[in-house]
Design a protein around this motif. Structure first.
Motif, PDB file in Angstrom:
ATOM      1  N   UNK A  18       1.035  -1.134  -0.004  1.00  0.00           N
ATOM      2  CA  UNK A  18      -0.096  -0.032   0.034  1.00  0.00           C
ATOM      3  C   UNK A  18       0.798   1.327   0.055  1.00  0.00           C
ATOM      4  N   UNK A  19       0.648   2.168  -0.668  1.00  0.00           N
ATOM      5  CA  UNK A  19       1.167   3.625  -0.566  1.00  0.00           C
ATOM      6  C   UNK A  19       0.167   4.520   0.054  1.00  0.00           C
ATOM      7  N   UNK A  20       0.486   5.090   1.268  1.00  0.00           N
ATOM      8  CA  UNK A  20      -0.192   6.175   1.717  1.00  0.00           C
ATOM      9  C   UNK A  20       0.232   7.424   1.385  1.00  0.00           C
ATOM     10  N   UNK A  21      -0.592   8.573   1.447  1.00  0.00           N
ATOM     11  CA  UNK A  21      -0.311   9.734   1.131  1.00  0.00           C
ATOM     12  C   UNK A  21      -0.819  10.797   2.307  1.00  0.00           C
ATOM     13  N   UNK A  22      -0.028  11.894   2.340  1.00  0.00           N
ATOM     14  CA  UNK A  22      -0.222  12.658   3.484  1.00  0.00           C
ATOM     15  C   UNK A  22      -0.288  13.916   2.810  1.00  0.00           C
ATOM     16  N   UNK A  23      -1.386  14.553   2.142  1.00  0.00           N
ATOM     17  CA  UNK A  23      -1.247  15.851   1.257  1.00  0.00           C
ATOM     18  C   UNK A  23      -1.885  17.076   2.255  1.00  0.00           C
ATOM     19  N   UNK A  24      -0.793  18.070   2.140  1.00  0.00           N
ATOM     20  CA  UNK A  24      -0.911  19.346   2.725  1.00  0.00           C
ATOM     21  C   UNK A  24      -1.560  20.450   1.632  1.00  0.00           C
ATOM     22  N   UNK A  25      -2.470  20.943   2.298  1.00  0.00           N
ATOM     23  CA  UNK A  25      -3.392  22.298   1.473  1.00  0.00           C
ATOM     24  C   UNK A  25      -3.250  23.449   2.260  1.00  0.00           C
ATOM     25  N   UNK A  26      -3.876  24.562   1.778  1.00  0.00           N
ATOM     26  CA  UNK A  26      -3.965  25.701   2.474  1.00  0.00           C
ATOM     27  C   UNK A  26      -2.500  26.453   2.349  1.00  0.00           C
ATOM     28  N   UNK A  27      -2.180  26.987   3.441  1.00  0.00           N
ATOM     29  CA  UNK A  27      -0.950  27.897   3.476  1.00  0.00           C
ATOM     30  C   UNK A  27       0.399  27.165   3.466  1.00  0.00           C
ATOM     31  N   UNK A  28       0.423  25.878   3.347  1.00  0.00           N
ATOM     32  CA  UNK A  28       1.773  25.125   3.183  1.00  0.00           C
ATOM     33  C   UNK A  28       2.466  25.385   2.147  1.00  0.00           C
ATOM     34  N   UNK A  29       3.617  26.074   2.171  1.00  0.00           N
ATOM     35  CA  UNK A  29       4.605  26.388   1.185  1.00  0.00           C
ATOM     36  C   UNK A  29       5.522  25.260   0.884  1.00  0.00           C
ATOM     37  N   UNK A  30       5.942  24.421   1.877  1.00  0.00           N
ATOM     38  CA  UNK A  30       6.747  23.522   1.669  1.00  0.00           C
ATOM     39  C   UNK A  30       6.438  22.498   3.010  1.00  0.00           C
ATOM     40  N   UNK A  31       6.534  21.424   2.674  1.00  0.00           N
ATOM     41  CA  UNK A  31       6.737  20.245   3.790  1.00  0.00           C
ATOM     42  C   UNK A  31       7.961  20.072   4.266  1.00  0.00           C
ATOM     43  N   UNK A  32       8.354  20.387   5.525  1.00  0.00           N
ATOM     44  CA  UNK A  32       9.738  20.257   6.076  1.00  0.00           C
ATOM     45  C   UNK A  32       9.973  18.796   6.709  1.00  0.00           C
ATOM     46  N   UNK A  33       9.292  18.449   7.501  1.00  0.00           N
ATOM     47  CA  UNK A  33       9.320  17.111   8.142  1.00  0.00           C
ATOM     48  C   UNK A  33       7.836  16.470   8.174  1.00  0.00           C
ATOM     49  N   UNK A  70       8.683   9.407   2.122  1.00  0.00           N
ATOM     50  CA  UNK A  70       9.410  10.370   0.936  1.00  0.00           C
ATOM     51  C   UNK A  70       8.384  11.695   1.139  1.00  0.00           C
ATOM     52  N   UNK A  71       9.096  12.659   0.839  1.00  0.00           N
ATOM     53  CA  UNK A  71       8.128  14.063   0.511  1.00  0.00           C
ATOM     54  C   UNK A  71       8.621  14.447  -0.857  1.00  0.00           C
ATOM     55  N   UNK A  72       7.089  14.665  -1.546  1.00  0.00           N
ATOM     56  CA  UNK A  72       7.398  15.406  -2.997  1.00  0.00           C
ATOM     57  C   UNK A  72       6.643  16.793  -2.976  1.00  0.00           C
ATOM     58  N   UNK A  73       7.573  17.885  -2.726  1.00  0.00           N
ATOM     59  CA  UNK A  73       7.035  19.031  -2.449  1.00  0.00           C
ATOM     60  C   UNK A  73       6.523  19.813  -3.674  1.00  0.00           C
ATOM     61  N   UNK A  74       6.809  18.857  -4.852  1.00  0.00           N
ATOM     62  CA  UNK A  74       5.939  19.566  -6.134  1.00  0.00           C
ATOM     63  C   UNK A  74       4.713  19.178  -6.029  1.00  0.00           C
ATOM     64  N   UNK A  75       4.151  18.436  -5.396  1.00  0.00           N
ATOM     65  CA  UNK A  75       2.919  18.088  -4.931  1.00  0.00           C
ATOM     66  C   UNK A  75       2.221  18.407  -3.525  1.00  0.00           C
ATOM     67  N   UNK A  76       3.080  18.861  -2.778  1.00  0.00           N
ATOM     68  CA  UNK A  76       2.955  19.110  -1.187  1.00  0.00           C
ATOM     69  C   UNK A  76       2.205  17.879  -0.609  1.00  0.00           C
ATOM     70  N   UNK A  77       2.960  16.712  -0.731  1.00  0.00           N
ATOM     71  CA  UNK A  77       2.436  15.545  -0.603  1.00  0.00           C
ATOM     72  C   UNK A  77       3.668  14.656   0.041  1.00  0.00           C
ATOM     73  N   UNK A  78       3.500  13.872   1.263  1.00  0.00           N
ATOM     74  CA  UNK A  78       4.294  13.053   1.678  1.00  0.00           C
ATOM     75  C   UNK A  78       3.707  11.564   1.574  1.00  0.00           C
TER      76      UNK A  78
END
Length: 121
Positions: A18-33, A70-78
């Motif tokens: 399985x691949x779990x996703x954690x998508x950030x929206x709103x004011x998140x410019x970059x996921x740092x951790x 992993x983090x993909x900051x082009x998609x604001x998703x971990x």
């Protein structure tokens, strides 16, 4: 300010993935951790894996060699890629993330709502 939405959980057989996703929206410019945790009823929540945007990762012993964070900051998703799943991986998984929310270095930290992973034997 920021919303985290997890997805990707479900029911799989032993040995599945399985691949779990954690998508950030709103004011998140970059996921740092990002930290992924899991919890089962009656047990303490346990850390599964951690990652920082520079790439450094940490895995719990039970996750080493099977899970990849992993983090993909082009998609604001971990992501948490989970392979070779076992029945003992059955748990409620959720992410905790820190986002950069402005150009002055202000950060936000919060949790998603979680997603259930069930591995059948």
């Amino acid at each position: 300010q920021v919303q985290l939405v997890e997805s990707g959980g479900g029911l799989v057989h032993t040995g599945g993935s399985l691949r779990l996703s954690c998508a950030a929206s709103g004011r998140c410019l970059r996921i740092d951790t990002v930290d992924w945790y899991r919890q089962t009823p009656g047990k303490q929540r346990e850390l599964v894996a951690s990652v920082i945007s520079g790439g450094a990762t940490h895995y719990a012993d039970f996750a080493k060699g099977r899970f990849t964070i992993s983090i993909d900051n082009t998609k604001n998703t971990a992501y948490l890629q989970m392979n070779s799943l076992k029945p003992e991986d059955t748990a409620f998984y959720h992410c905790n993330a820190q986002c950069l929310i402005d150009t002055e270095g202000t950060t936000w930290n919060g949790w998603g709502q979680g997603t259930q992973v069930t591995v059948s034997s």
